[in-house]
Design a protein around this motif. Structure first.
Motif, short mmCIF file in Angstrom:
data_model
loop_
_atom_site.label_atom_id
_atom_site.label_comp_id
_atom_site.label_asym_id
_atom_site.label_seq_id
_atom_site.Cartn_x
_atom_site.Cartn_y
_atom_site.Cartn_z
N THR A 147 -4.72 79.17 48.40
CA THR A 147 -3.88 79.78 49.48
C THR A 147 -2.14 79.72 49.24
OG1 THR A 147 -4.08 78.02 50.79
CG2 THR A 147 -5.61 79.32 51.36
N ARG A 150 -4.50 85.17 47.68
CA ARG A 150 -5.30 86.11 47.81
C ARG A 150 -5.71 86.44 49.24
NH1 ARG A 150 -7.12 86.07 42.53
NH2 ARG A 150 -5.49 84.48 41.52
N PRO A 151 -6.14 85.68 50.33
CA PRO A 151 -7.07 86.27 51.24
C PRO A 151 -6.24 86.99 52.34
CG PRO A 151 -7.08 83.49 50.67
CD PRO A 151 -5.99 83.68 50.16
N GLU A 152 -4.79 87.03 52.21
CA GLU A 152 -3.99 87.88 53.45
C GLU A 152 -4.07 89.49 52.49
OE1 GLU A 152 -2.26 87.58 56.04
OE2 GLU A 152 -3.06 85.43 56.08
N LYS A 201 -7.69 90.76 53.87
CA LYS A 201 -6.70 90.66 55.33
C LYS A 201 -6.49 92.42 55.11
CE LYS A 201 -6.32 87.71 57.86
NZ LYS A 201 -5.59 86.51 58.40
N ALA A 221 -12.61 91.99 46.72
CA ALA A 221 -11.77 90.35 45.62
C ALA A 221 -12.04 90.90 44.80
CB ALA A 221 -12.62 89.70 46.81
#
Length: 120
Positions: A42, A62-64, A67, A109
């Motif tokens: 994160t 990475r998650p952002e 998204k 991803a």
């Protein structure tokens, strides 16, 4: 029968009192829950120029990033209506997905991972 219930009430009152004294205040409990654990996953990382142009910021986690890609896909209706797992790439997505015309949703991803630069 009242002796049994009376004894149970006394035990419940004692248990409630000990639980109230040992538990943290509601504000303290909320503060403990509000702090997410920070991990390398994160942590915001520097981006390649192509990805930087796509998301509009020099660093992102990475998650952002995933998204943001999904927001773009949904906003421009790029999912195949017959097979929702298939994404039809527009010019912006082709720039970050290596020029591919279509991409599987599970590939996203993996394809954006090359855009995260190692910080020195």
């Amino acid at each position: 029968m009242s002796r049994v219930l009376g004894g149970a009430r006394a035990l419940m009152a004692a248990a409630k009192a000990s639980a109230a004294s040992s538990s943290p205040a509601p504000a303290e409990a909320a503060a403990a829950v509000a702090k997410p654990k920070s991990s390398a996953f994160t942590k915001p990382m520097p981006l390649s120029p192509a990805m930087r142009k796509f998301v509009g910021v020099p660093e992102i986690s990475r998650p952002e990033a995933v998204k943001k890609v999904w927001e773009h896909i949904k906003a421009h209706n790029l999912q195949d209506p017959a097979n929702k797992k298939l994404i039809h790439c527009d010019e912006k997505l082709k720039a970050i997905f290596g020029g591919k015309e279509t991409v599987g949703m599970l590939e996203i991803a993996k394809l954006i991972s090359s855009h995260f630069l190692k910080s020195k």
